[in-house]
Structures are given as structure tokens and as C-alpha cells.
Motif scaffolding. Structure first.
Motif, PDB file in Angstrom:
ATOM      1  N   THR A 102       0.812  -1.224   0.000  1.00 59.03           N
ATOM      2  CA  THR A 102       0.000   0.000   0.000  1.00 59.03           C
ATOM      3  C   THR A 102       0.843   1.271   0.000  1.00 59.03           C
ATOM      4  O   THR A 102       0.301   2.363   0.057  1.00 59.03           O
ATOM      5  CB  THR A 102      -0.920   0.029   1.229  1.00 59.03           C
ATOM      6  OG1 THR A 102      -0.134  -0.206   2.386  1.00 59.03           O
ATOM      7  CG2 THR A 102      -1.996  -1.010   1.136  1.00 59.03           C
ATOM      8  N   LEU A 104       2.741   2.401  -2.386  1.00 63.02           N
ATOM      9  CA  LEU A 104       2.901   3.056  -3.690  1.00 63.02           C
ATOM     10  C   LEU A 104       1.556   3.613  -4.128  1.00 63.02           C
ATOM     11  O   LEU A 104       0.508   3.000  -3.885  1.00 63.02           O
ATOM     12  CB  LEU A 104       3.415   2.053  -4.723  1.00 63.02           C
ATOM     13  CG  LEU A 104       4.859   1.590  -4.525  1.00 63.02           C
ATOM     14  CD1 LEU A 104       5.191   0.461  -5.486  1.00 63.02           C
ATOM     15  CD2 LEU A 104       5.838   2.736  -4.741  1.00 63.02           C
ATOM     16  N   ASN A 105       1.598   4.759  -4.769  1.00 67.60           N
ATOM     17  CA  ASN A 105       0.366   5.391  -5.247  1.00 67.60           C
ATOM     18  C   ASN A 105      -0.258   4.541  -6.355  1.00 67.60           C
ATOM     19  O   ASN A 105       0.377   4.307  -7.384  1.00 67.60           O
ATOM     20  CB  ASN A 105       0.709   6.794  -5.767  1.00 67.60           C
ATOM     21  CG  ASN A 105      -0.528   7.609  -6.045  1.00 67.60           C
ATOM     22  OD1 ASN A 105      -1.590   7.060  -6.330  1.00 67.60           O
ATOM     23  ND2 ASN A 105      -0.398   8.907  -5.958  1.00 67.60           N
ATOM     24  N   PRO A 106      -1.490   4.066  -6.154  1.00 70.04           N
ATOM     25  CA  PRO A 106      -2.069   3.110  -7.109  1.00 70.04           C
ATOM     26  C   PRO A 106      -2.335   3.682  -8.497  1.00 70.04           C
ATOM     27  O   PRO A 106      -2.463   2.919  -9.445  1.00 70.04           O
ATOM     28  CB  PRO A 106      -3.393   2.698  -6.440  1.00 70.04           C
ATOM     29  CG  PRO A 106      -3.699   3.786  -5.476  1.00 70.04           C
ATOM     30  CD  PRO A 106      -2.373   4.311  -5.013  1.00 70.04           C
ATOM     31  N   VAL A 107      -2.415   4.994  -8.636  1.00 70.74           N
ATOM     32  CA  VAL A 107      -2.739   5.528  -9.963  1.00 70.74           C
ATOM     33  C   VAL A 107      -1.523   6.120 -10.679  1.00 70.74           C
ATOM     34  O   VAL A 107      -1.664   6.792 -11.683  1.00 70.74           O
ATOM     35  CB  VAL A 107      -3.875   6.587  -9.911  1.00 70.74           C
ATOM     36  CG1 VAL A 107      -5.141   5.976  -9.338  1.00 70.74           C
ATOM     37  CG2 VAL A 107      -3.465   7.799  -9.111  1.00 70.74           C
ATOM     38  N   MET A 108      -0.322   5.859 -10.145  1.00 71.43           N
ATOM     39  CA  MET A 108       0.882   6.361 -10.821  1.00 71.43           C
ATOM     40  C   MET A 108       1.769   5.202 -11.236  1.00 71.43           C
ATOM     41  O   MET A 108       1.910   4.226 -10.501  1.00 71.43           O
ATOM     42  CB  MET A 108       1.668   7.279  -9.884  1.00 71.43           C
ATOM     43  CG  MET A 108       1.236   8.721  -9.887  1.00 71.43           C
ATOM     44  SD  MET A 108       2.102   9.606  -8.579  1.00 71.43           S
ATOM     45  CE  MET A 108       3.586  10.091  -9.452  1.00 71.43           C
ATOM     46  N   TYR A 152       1.941  -0.290 -13.338  1.00 70.43           N
ATOM     47  CA  TYR A 152       1.293   0.293 -12.177  1.00 70.43           C
ATOM     48  C   TYR A 152       1.528  -0.638 -10.988  1.00 70.43           C
ATOM     49  O   TYR A 152       1.729  -1.840 -11.189  1.00 70.43           O
ATOM     50  CB  TYR A 152      -0.202   0.462 -12.437  1.00 70.43           C
ATOM     51  CG  TYR A 152      -0.492   1.614 -13.365  1.00 70.43           C
ATOM     52  CD1 TYR A 152      -0.563   2.908 -12.862  1.00 70.43           C
ATOM     53  CD2 TYR A 152      -0.651   1.422 -14.724  1.00 70.43           C
ATOM     54  CE1 TYR A 152      -0.796   3.980 -13.707  1.00 70.43           C
ATOM     55  CE2 TYR A 152      -0.888   2.484 -15.572  1.00 70.43           C
ATOM     56  CZ  TYR A 152      -0.960   3.763 -15.060  1.00 70.43           C
ATOM     57  OH  TYR A 152      -1.189   4.814 -15.886  1.00 70.43           O
ATOM     58  N   HIS A 154      -0.259  -2.236  -8.941  1.00 74.76           N
ATOM     59  CA  HIS A 154      -1.025  -3.474  -8.802  1.00 74.76           C
ATOM     60  C   HIS A 154      -0.558  -4.553  -9.773  1.00 74.76           C
ATOM     61  O   HIS A 154      -0.938  -5.703  -9.653  1.00 74.76           O
ATOM     62  CB  HIS A 154      -2.516  -3.199  -9.014  1.00 74.76           C
ATOM     63  CG  HIS A 154      -2.869  -2.853 -10.422  1.00 74.76           C
ATOM     64  ND1 HIS A 154      -2.838  -1.562 -10.889  1.00 74.76           N
ATOM     65  CD2 HIS A 154      -3.220  -3.631 -11.473  1.00 74.76           C
ATOM     66  CE1 HIS A 154      -3.177  -1.567 -12.171  1.00 74.76           C
ATOM     67  NE2 HIS A 154      -3.410  -2.798 -12.548  1.00 74.76           N
ATOM     68  N   GLU A 155       0.275  -4.154 -10.732  1.00 72.34           N
ATOM     69  CA  GLU A 155       0.778  -5.145 -11.686  1.00 72.34           C
ATOM     70  C   GLU A 155       2.076  -5.794 -11.206  1.00 72.34           C
ATOM     71  O   GLU A 155       2.630  -6.639 -11.884  1.00 72.34           O
ATOM     72  CB  GLU A 155       1.003  -4.486 -13.051  1.00 72.34           C
ATOM     73  CG  GLU A 155      -0.276  -3.972 -13.669  1.00 72.34           C
ATOM     74  CD  GLU A 155      -0.035  -3.040 -14.846  1.00 72.34           C
ATOM     75  OE1 GLU A 155      -0.776  -3.128 -15.824  1.00 72.34           O
ATOM     76  OE2 GLU A 155       0.890  -2.208 -14.782  1.00 72.34           O
TER      77      GLU A 155
END
Lengths: 324, 307
Positions: A102, A104-108, A152, A154-155
Motif C-alpha cells: 500500500t 505506492l500510489n495506485p494511480v501512478m 502500475y 497493482h501489476e
């Protein structure tokens, strides 16, 4: 000559609450010498993370530092303005946070998040930024760095994310890195890889402060260890002395708890009782309620840190000062 | 992603057809003969019958529906009974006004709502927070007609700064836009604030602070981007409802828009006009949802991956 990257003297952190003040960090003094890795070990809630946050200047409100000094390479951090502190974070002192999942910024994109550090602290031209990030990705053992740059969070797997966070923390070559439970959230096999990576982070003029509840991690990484209990440092020593000859009853308890796993014991060794609430600490030694040898004196009078050997200090009434 | 949008577009067509059918059937179930209403009390029965046949209203409903849809596909929505002009022409004119009004209102609401939300979240429990949240509560709870009349009283009647009604130039849009957007601004600022406050607790905010971002930098570059996800959804839905006609605002400020047209159609039992406006409203709401979905896809990489 050995000099200290980080010096903390008599640090107090206080959290006001409706039930009165609590002190998660109480009179903590520690040193991180250049080229060394120093560990803080203790149970959750003992104030080790809070000490790290204090160094970063990132204690969440309403908590605040009430007393003490924090010096980074001789600079008094408590005297810095917020703006000066911002230019320090990420470039001279950086932190590897606990939760790779958590943090890392999920949208960057992962690459952009690392690039951001360079943008904030260096004048590296736009055209070279990406190459720098890919280089550091390679250095922290991220396979296919060009591809990962565009991923990203989540990948990426937990191990890869932690590598990205480490890359982020080291890209500006800070003098001090703080790793807060760097491997706790990872699989055991990945833990070993990350620990190996972290061991290589320290160079002659930098220092690493590792925070962990895991004595195994501390043993693998650190040169010097501070044991914290309920906001206070109860024992400090170089790593070999601590493991050979733990003195404080709490440290002994920790060692036994780990040791009993190794010895295949029928009954696992534990420390009886629970960590006392920070709001209701006894006037004396905070460990006395769980200590087998606790006495009246322990309950009433706070023991000081007693030197029991070269570089070995213990906060306990049962100890005798070296040479006495 | 393209495939995903196409799939949703396909779904939208089905929804639109369904809604068209429902409106169509319902308007024919309601008792009363629209032709009789149109011709007045004293019309001759034979004339009414001839007129009904001429309009095709004596045909079975399904035939009427097929006729309507085939016409609609060619852009012909019939002729308004009460106004005597083609529905498509009437709606075109009205939509121009509604669109301008909605754009003004949305710009006002978004700018104000986002700015207030961010500054309230930046200092939780600070002066700005209490002030903006108090005002926004008023924004959410005050009925539009009241806001509209207050604005008219202060800025038009008292200060003579702006026209009291009508839309002869852009100044005419200011008061109605504020009246219409006031409500949305209130709910957007509250949503922005609460979402930001939640996000500021996240671990990656600490990471960003640890990189050396200032408090403001973290708020704008890390927190806001994440907070946009729910806010965008709300904005898209709000915009589509603004576009589908603001009945009260258009009435108070005498603006000839979709909302007023719909009210006229209901009052006059003007079936083609009513069908036209209802279908149009549906279309706008569907497109608004679609836009929100697409924006979501663009903004949130996690969703992009799943589809």
C-alpha cells in the motif's frame, strides 16, 4: 575517524489524548555511525516506528516532539523549517516504509513515482530521468526494468514493489536510510533477497537504520542494536554481544522466544503478560510487571542505562556496572 | 478499453429502446384522449375521430411504436400538438439554452466545490474547513427556487448588476447558473473533502511525504488524483441531470430550455413533445454514465486492467 550520520539525544515524543498524555518515545538516545547498520528491535507499539518518524519529521498530528535533539550529519533537524525539511527528505534521509502493498500510489506508474524523487531534488534534465530510473531499477534487482518502469503498482508482486520502494529511497544517495520493517509483509524467500539487497545499501559515508520486531532480520543486517520496550531503550550493544550475552530480562525473553523455536521445544517460550498501555506505565521500570525478578525498587524507581561492558548498556536495577 | 466502451455503448442502445417503449406505452395507457384535449371542449366528435386517424393514434400500439422508432432514427420525432412545430426543431432550440446553462452551472459548481473541498481538507477542523462545510451544508439543503429568488433579489432587484431574467447575453446566464450549480457545489465540496481526508490516511501519502513533497504537493499530486475517482462519477451524473433540464431554474429565470419544454408538454398532453423530451433526458443520463465509466477507466489503472 568514525563519525556519526545520525545522533538522537533524549528524544521525547508525546501524544496528547483525552485521557492524558502518552509518550510513545521516552528519552531515546541513539547513534548511527557512518558505514554501519543499526537496528531497533522491539514489539509492536514500543515506539520504534515513532522514533523513525521523528527523524523524518513525519509524526502524525496531534503527536509532537517535546524534547531532545536529532542531528543528521551534525545538522539539528528540529530547527529546520518545513520547507528545509522537505528538501532534506528523499535526498539526505529517506525511509523505506513497512507496507509494500500500500505504500505506492495506485494511480501512478512505478517508474514515475521513482522519477518524482529526482524531479524534486535534482536538476537532471528531463531526457535523462527515465534512464536514471531504469539504472536504479536494475541496481535493486528488478528484472526487465524498462517494462516495469511503465507498470502500475497493482501489476507488480510484493517483492518487486518493495524493490521499487527501495529504489525510490536510494536514488538520491541519501546519507541516512531508514527501513521500517522492510521485509515483514513479504514471503520468506523474497525476504532473504531483500535482506541481501539491503546489506549492500550501506557505503562508507552513509548509514542505515533498520526497524524490526524480527531478531532474525536484525541479526542478518545490523552491526549494532537497540532494544526498545514501551517507549524506552532498555538495552544497547553490538550485535554479537547482544546475541551472546543478552542482559536485560526483556531481551533474554525475546531471545528465548526465538530460541525455543529452534530447539524444537515442546512448549514455546513466551514472555508472560502483555505490553503495558503507554497511558498506565509504572513509575519505575516499565518491564517490572512482566519481569521474574522484579522487586519493589523496580516498580518505584526508574533504572538508568548502566554500562555493563564495552559498548553494552542495560537499563535494569539487577545489573552491576562494569568494574564494580 | 475500446472493446469495453463498445460493449457499454451496445448496452446503452438496449436501455434506450426499453425506456422509449415504456414511455410510449405509458403515455397510451393513461386515460383521456389527447386529440380531444387539443381540439378543445366543443370539438365535433367526427372531427376528433378524423384527427385521431390522421395522427395514427387509432393504430395498435406496436405499429405506432415501430413507426415512431423508424421516424426517430431519421431524426423525425413528430410534430408538437400544442406548438405546431417539429419536435426535433423545438428540442434543438431548447437544448442550446439548456446546454449553455448547464455548462455555466457545472463550471461554477466544479470550480467552487473542488476548491472549497481541497482547502477544507488541507486544514481539517481549521477555519476554512468549518466555514466551507457550513456554507456547503446550506448549499445542499437550500431548495433551488429559494436560492434563485434570493439571487434575483440581491443582484438584480437591489444592486441592478445583472438582468433579473431572460438570456439576451452571457450575463443573463450568471444568476441561473449560480442558482442551479449552488446545490452541486455543496455536494461536490463535501465529497472532495471526505474523500481527501480518507486518502490522506493511506500509506502512499507517507511515502510521498518521505520523498520530500510538501503538504500542498502531496495533496495536489498524490491525494487529489486518487480522490478524483468518486468525484468524477458524481460530476458526470450531476452534469447529465443538469443537461436534462432544470425545470425550476428555467421557469424562475424564463429560460426556454428542455425542462420548461417538458413541463409544457405534460400540461398540454402533447404526446410527441413529451416523448421527445423524455427520450432525450434518458439519452443524456445514459451518456453521462458512459462518460463517467470511460473517465474511470482512464483515471484508475486497476480498472483498466480488469476489463
Amino acid at each position: 575517524m568514525e563519525h556519526n550520520i545520525l545522533e538522537i539525544d533524549h528524544l521525547h515524543v508525546v501524544f496528547p489524548s483525552s485521557k492524558g498524555e502518552t509518550s510513545p518515545v521516552n528519552d531515546v538516545s541513539l547513534r548511527v555511525p557512518a558505514g554501519k547498520t543499526v537496528g531497533i528491535v522491539g514489539e509492536s507499539g514500543c515506539g520504534k516506528s515513532m522514533t523513525a518518524r521523528a527523524v523524518m519529521g513525519l509524526i502524525h498530528a496531534p503527536g509532537r516532539i517535546t524534547e531532545g535533539e536529532i542531528r543528521l550529519c551534525g545538522r539539528d533537524l528540529r530547527k529546520l523549517s518545513e520547507k528545509e525539511y522537505c528538501s532534506l527528505r528523499g535526498s539526505e534521509v529517506s525511509m523505506i516504509f513497512q507496507e509494500p502493498m500500500t505504500s505506492l500510489n495506485p494511480v501512478m506508474k512505478a517508474g514515475h513515482q521513482v522519477e518524482e524523487v529526482l524531479r524534486l531534488h535534482t536538476d537532471i534534465p528531463e531526457s535523462e530521468l527515465k534512464q536514471r530510473v531504469i539504472d536504479i531499477f536494475r541496481a535493486v534487482g528488478i528484472t526487465e526494468p524498462e517494462k516495469r518502469y511503465n507498470c502500475y503498482p497493482h501489476e507488480l508482486s510484493g517483492g518487486l514493489r518493495q524493490r521499487v520502494i527501495i529504489a525510490m529511497a536510494m536514488i538520491c544517495r541519501p546519507r541516512l536510510m531508514i527501513a521500517d520493517e522492510p521485509t515483514t509483509a513479504l514471503d520468506v524467500t523474497v525476504q532473504a533477497q531483500i535482506l541481501r539487497l539491503m546489506k549492500d545499501l550501506v557505503s562508507d559515508d552513509t548509514g542505515l537504520l533498520v526497524i524490526s520486531h524480527d531478531l532474525g532480520v536484525i541479526a542478518k543486517l545490523c552491526d549494532y542494536v537497540y532494544v526498545m520496550y514501551a517507549g524506552r531503550i532498555v538495552e544497547e550493544s553490538d550485535i554479537f554481544t547482544l546475541f551472546d550475552d543478552p542482559q536485560h530480562p526483556y531481551t533474554k525473553g525475546l531471545m528465548d522466544a526465538v530460541g525455543s523455536l529452534r530447539r524444537d521445544a515442546e512448549v514455546l517460550s513466551t514472555i508472560p503478560g502483555v505490553v503495558p498501555s503507554l497511558a498506565h506505565l509504572p513509575a519505575g521500570c516499565s518491564f517490572c510487571l512482566r519481569c521474574e525478578n522484579g522487586s519493589d525498587r523496580c516498580e518505584k524507581e526508574l533504572p538508568g542505562l548502566i554500562q555493563t561492558g564495552p559498548g553494552h548498556k542495560v537499563r535494569c536495577h539487577l545489573m552491576k556496572e562494569a568494574g564494580q | 478499453m475500446i472493446r469495453n466502451i463498445c460493449r457499454r455503448l451496445g448496452e446503452s442502445v438496449i436501455v434506450l429502446l426499453g425506456v422509449a417503449l415504456m414511455i410510449f406505452v405509458m403515455l397510451r395507457i393513461v386515460p383521456g384522449n389527447p386529440v380531444a384535449t387539443m381540439m378543445g371542449e366543443h370539438a365535433d366528435l367526427a372531427v376528433i375521430e378524423r384527427m385521431t386517424a390522421e395522427l395514427g393514434l387509432d393504430q395498435p400500439v406496436y405499429i405506432q411504436f415501430i413507426r415512431y422508432i423508424t421516424g426517430a432514427l431519421k431524426g423525425d420525432f413528430g410534430t408538437s400538438y400544442s406548438l405546431g412545430k417539429p419536435v426535433s426543431f423545438l428540442m434543438g432550440t431548447a437544448f442550446g439554452n439548456t446546454l449553455k446553462l448547464a455548462l455555466f452551472a457545472a463550471l461554477f459548481a466544479w470550480a467552487l466545490g473542488i476548491a472549497c473541498g481541497i482547502s477544507a481538507a488541507a486544514r481539517k477542523n481549521g477555519l476554512a474547513d468549518h466555514l466551507f462545510m457550513g456554507v456547503s451544508l446550506m448549499g445542499v439543503s437550500m431548495p433551488i427556487f429559494m436560492v434563485a429568488m434570493l439571487l434575483q433579489y440581491v443582484f438584480a432587484y437591489h444592486l441592478h448588476w445583472l438582468p433579473i431574467s431572460g438570456i439576451n447575453d452571457w450575463r443573463g446566464f450568471l444568476l441561473p447558473a449560480v442558482a442551479l450549480g449552488w446545490n452541486s457545489a455543496g455536494s461536490i465540496s463535501r465529497l472532495v473533502r471526505s474523500t481527501l481526508l480518507d486518502i490522506l490516511q493511506e500509506d502512499y501519502i507517507d511515502t510521498a511525504r518521505g520523498k520530500g513533497r510538501t503538504q500542498a504537493g502531496v495533496l495536489i499530486f498524490h491525494a487529489f488524483r486518487n480522490a478524483l475517482l468518486p468525484v468524477i462519477t458524481m460530476m458526470a451524473l450531476q452534469f447529465s441531470s443538469l443537461l436534462s433540464g432544470a425545470v425550476i431554474t428555467e421557469t424562475v429565470f424564463s429560460i426556454n430550455g428542455i425542462g420548461r419544454l417538458a413541463v409544457q408538454a405534460i400540461a398540454g398532453r402533447d404526446i410527441p413533445l413529451l416523448e421527445g423530451t423524455a427520450l432525450f433526458t434518458t439519452l443524456v443520463v445514459i451518456l453521462g454514465n458512459l462518460a463517467a465509466d470511460c473517465l474511470y477507466d482512464i483515471l484508475d489503472p486497476r480498472i483498466r486492467k480488469e476489463v
